[in-house]
Design a protein around this motif. Structure first.
Motif, PDB file in Angstrom:
ATOM      1  N   TYR A 112       0.833  -1.203   0.000  1.00 24.69           N
ATOM      2  CA  TYR A 112       0.000   0.000   0.000  1.00 24.69           C
ATOM      3  C   TYR A 112       0.872   1.259   0.000  1.00 24.69           C
ATOM      4  O   TYR A 112       0.592   2.226  -0.722  1.00 24.69           O
ATOM      5  CB  TYR A 112      -0.945  -0.012   1.203  1.00 24.69           C
ATOM      6  CG  TYR A 112      -2.062   1.008   1.095  1.00 24.69           C
ATOM      7  CD1 TYR A 112      -3.285   0.663   0.527  1.00 24.69           C
ATOM      8  CD2 TYR A 112      -1.883   2.313   1.557  1.00 24.69           C
ATOM      9  CE1 TYR A 112      -4.309   1.596   0.423  1.00 24.69           C
ATOM     10  CE2 TYR A 112      -2.901   3.250   1.449  1.00 24.69           C
ATOM     11  CZ  TYR A 112      -4.110   2.882   0.886  1.00 24.69           C
ATOM     12  OH  TYR A 112      -5.123   3.818   0.770  1.00 24.69           O
ATOM     13  N   GLU A 113       1.918   1.241   0.809  1.00 27.98           N
ATOM     14  CA  GLU A 113       2.818   2.403   0.857  1.00 27.98           C
ATOM     15  C   GLU A 113       3.514   2.610  -0.482  1.00 27.98           C
ATOM     16  O   GLU A 113       3.701   3.747  -0.937  1.00 27.98           O
ATOM     17  CB  GLU A 113       3.847   2.199   1.976  1.00 27.98           C
ATOM     18  CG  GLU A 113       3.220   2.296   3.368  1.00 27.98           C
ATOM     19  CD  GLU A 113       4.172   1.838   4.461  1.00 27.98           C
ATOM     20  OE1 GLU A 113       5.357   1.530   4.135  1.00 27.98           O
ATOM     21  OE2 GLU A 113       3.751   1.765   5.635  1.00 27.98           O
ATOM     22  N   GLU A 140       0.964   4.200  -2.735  1.00 22.85           N
ATOM     23  CA  GLU A 140       0.816   5.632  -2.433  1.00 22.85           C
ATOM     24  C   GLU A 140       1.963   6.452  -3.021  1.00 22.85           C
ATOM     25  O   GLU A 140       1.760   7.587  -3.461  1.00 22.85           O
ATOM     26  CB  GLU A 140       0.758   5.836  -0.914  1.00 22.85           C
ATOM     27  CG  GLU A 140      -0.563   5.467  -0.275  1.00 22.85           C
ATOM     28  CD  GLU A 140      -0.588   5.842   1.189  1.00 22.85           C
ATOM     29  OE1 GLU A 140      -1.551   6.516   1.610  1.00 22.85           O
ATOM     30  OE2 GLU A 140       0.358   5.464   1.918  1.00 22.85           O
ATOM     31  N   PRO A 151      -3.189   3.066  -4.778  1.00 23.29           N
ATOM     32  CA  PRO A 151      -3.704   2.504  -3.525  1.00 23.29           C
ATOM     33  C   PRO A 151      -5.176   2.117  -3.596  1.00 23.29           C
ATOM     34  O   PRO A 151      -5.583   1.115  -3.002  1.00 23.29           O
ATOM     35  CB  PRO A 151      -3.457   3.625  -2.514  1.00 23.29           C
ATOM     36  CG  PRO A 151      -3.300   4.865  -3.318  1.00 23.29           C
ATOM     37  CD  PRO A 151      -2.684   4.433  -4.611  1.00 23.29           C
TER      38      PRO A 151
END
Length: 490
Positions: A275-276, A279, A295
């Protein structure tokens, strides 16, 4: 969809009256249906039925609703018509019947199985919108007043384009209007009462039918049920909670089952890292840097895998993303239903009127779902911000007064229609009985002998299982049903 339970607007619908109308709706008797073999499958009969565009003005402009029927295979034992109410919004019941009966051989022998394409979709005066515009939606993550204004401008632009291409159908795609269409073809079928089965978003149509036409319900099954009593904030948070619950169950399976490609690893940490990277703009399809994955796409595709659930495939895909190596199957992005927002926004008042409130609601979702960050509702409801059509059927506790009992089916770990939505509906509807499937995924009827036989006995004999009945979970690897992610109608 899931948890939380405060009743929202508490609007009382009088039977036979359209929400917001000042006079009762009186429509002309529905004409008989001219059944003909469907071009795609001669075993299925197809017809169209004219209905008012605006049920508050039954003498005004008309549209045509497409309907289909699979006649009972044992005419001598026929009970009546059983209406399949598809999910979505945007699912097509005609296509479902063309593909086969959605019910067991017993129900298919005893009932004419009837379905329809909901107004604004499929063959029923479909709403037309520019595909490129629909696919060019904004980044929906919060980002201050400028981004919030961008979302509002986009929603107005899409609505204006759809209206220019298709006209006022955009204002009349709510669940109450669909319920009235169903009653019109009840008349055309010559039936005094209907048996009805709704799946996912179709359960909202079923509740609206029972609220408006209680005497015309012979039987009603609500499978994976919508809770229409929730405020916008409750809706978003409970959606996030149920998505996170499904993630937790996936992680438990992965820790216990060596078939999981991430077995022995911290699945939550793997997902958080992905997810990071998403992003930061650093996540892409395995081996294909030209195909970025953001994301929202990551969470939406992960959520889609929980519908089956398809845990083993999801684990393979997440590992492939992490290691940048091809997976046995590609990461499936959610199917786009370009016109579904018009129907959803006709049923839900999403009263988010500022960038600050928008950011607050995202923060509440993130707190409720520390891995998934948001649920299905968070990926849909933004489309209703500043949507120019009126909310024809705003949230309320449905006032259902049928003589017939109502059977509610729900999984304990549903990624889209959370279990406490089902307990809320069970609590709100005095004559409802909740049957709990102690497993995972979206859609309960065909999970196993326990769930199928309980619903079949109810439809045939009118007998509901005892309150508090549970059906044991079927391990996902043993359940052959594949449920694609198509919004609430999986």
């Amino acid at each position: 969809m899931r948890r939380g339970m405060t009743s929202a607007l508490g609007v009382l619908l009088a039977a036979g009256a359209t929400l917001g109308a000042t006079v009762p709706v009186v429509a002309a008797p529905a004409p008989a249906l001219d059944w003909q073999p469907c071009p795609e499958n001669a075993e299925v009969q197809c017809a169209t039925l004219p209905v008012p565009l605006d049920w508050a003005n039954p003498g005004g402009e008309q549209i045509e609703v497409a309907v289909a029927r699979r006649p009972a295979t044992d005419a001598d034992q026929r009970i009546g018509s059983l209406v399949f109410m598809p999910g979505g919004p945007g699912g097509t019941g005609v296509d479902s019947l063309l593909a086969g009966s959605p019910f067991s051989p017993e129900l298919s022998s005893r009932f004419d199985i009837v379905s329809y394409d909901p107004r604004g979709f499929g063959r029923s005066n479909p709403l037309q919108c520019d595909t490129e515009l629909v696919l060019a939606g904004p980044d929906i993550l919060p980002g201050g007043p400028e981004k919030f204004e961008e979302i509002k401008r986009y929603n107005r632009e899409v609505a204006a384009d759809c209206r220019a291409r298709t006209g006022p159908i955009i204002d009349h795609m709510d669940a109450v209007s669909v319920a009235r269409d169903i009653d019109a073809f009840r008349q055309a079928l010559g039936e005094e009462q209907l048996s009805l089965y709704g799946i996912s978003y179709g359960t909202l149509v079923g509740q609206m039918y029972a609220e408006n036409f209680p005497d015309r319900v012979r039987a009603l099954v609500l499978d994976s049920v919508m809770d229409h009593s929730l405020s916008a904030g409750e809706f978003l948070v409970t959606e996030a909670e149920t998505a996170e619950d499904s993630f937790t169950e996936f992680a438990k399976w992965c820790a216990e089952d060596a078939q999981c490609a991430l077995h022995g690893e911290d699945v939550g940490a793997v997902y958080d890292e992905l997810y990071e990277r998403a992003e930061a703009g650093e996540l892409h399809a395995p081996g294909d840097p030209s195909t970025p994955i953001g994301p929202v796409q990551l969470s939406s595709s992960t959520l889609g895998a929980f519908y089956g659930p398809n845990w083993q495939q999801l684990a393979d895909q997440l590992k492939a993303l992490r290691d940048d190596r091809p997976a046995p199957t590609a990461l499936a992005l959610p199917e786009t239903i370009p016109h579904s927002v018009a129907a959803f926004c006709g049923d839900w008042n999403i009263d988010i009127d500022s960038a600050e409130r928008y950011a607050q609601e995202w923060q509440r979702q993130n707190e409720a779902a520390p891995h998934m960050r948001f649920g299905l509702g968070g990926g849909v409801a933004w489309g209703c911000i500043d949507w120019p059509s009126p909310v024809q059927n705003p949230q309320h506790v449905p006032q259902i007064r049928t003589e017939a009992p109502i059977l509610v089916l729900n999984a304990q770990h549903d990624p889209a229609t959370g279990y406490n939505w089902a307990t809320n509906v069970d609590r709100h509807v005095e004559q409802a009985t909740l049957l709990t499937y102690d497993g995972w995924g979206h859609g309960v009827y065909d999970r196993g002998e326990c769930t199928t036989s309980a619903a079949d006995r109810y439809f045939v004999d009118g007998v509901v299982p005892p309150e508090g009945t549970h059906c044991a979970a079927v391990p996902p690897t043993e359940n052959p049903t594949v449920r694609p992610y198509v919004g609430w109608g999986g």
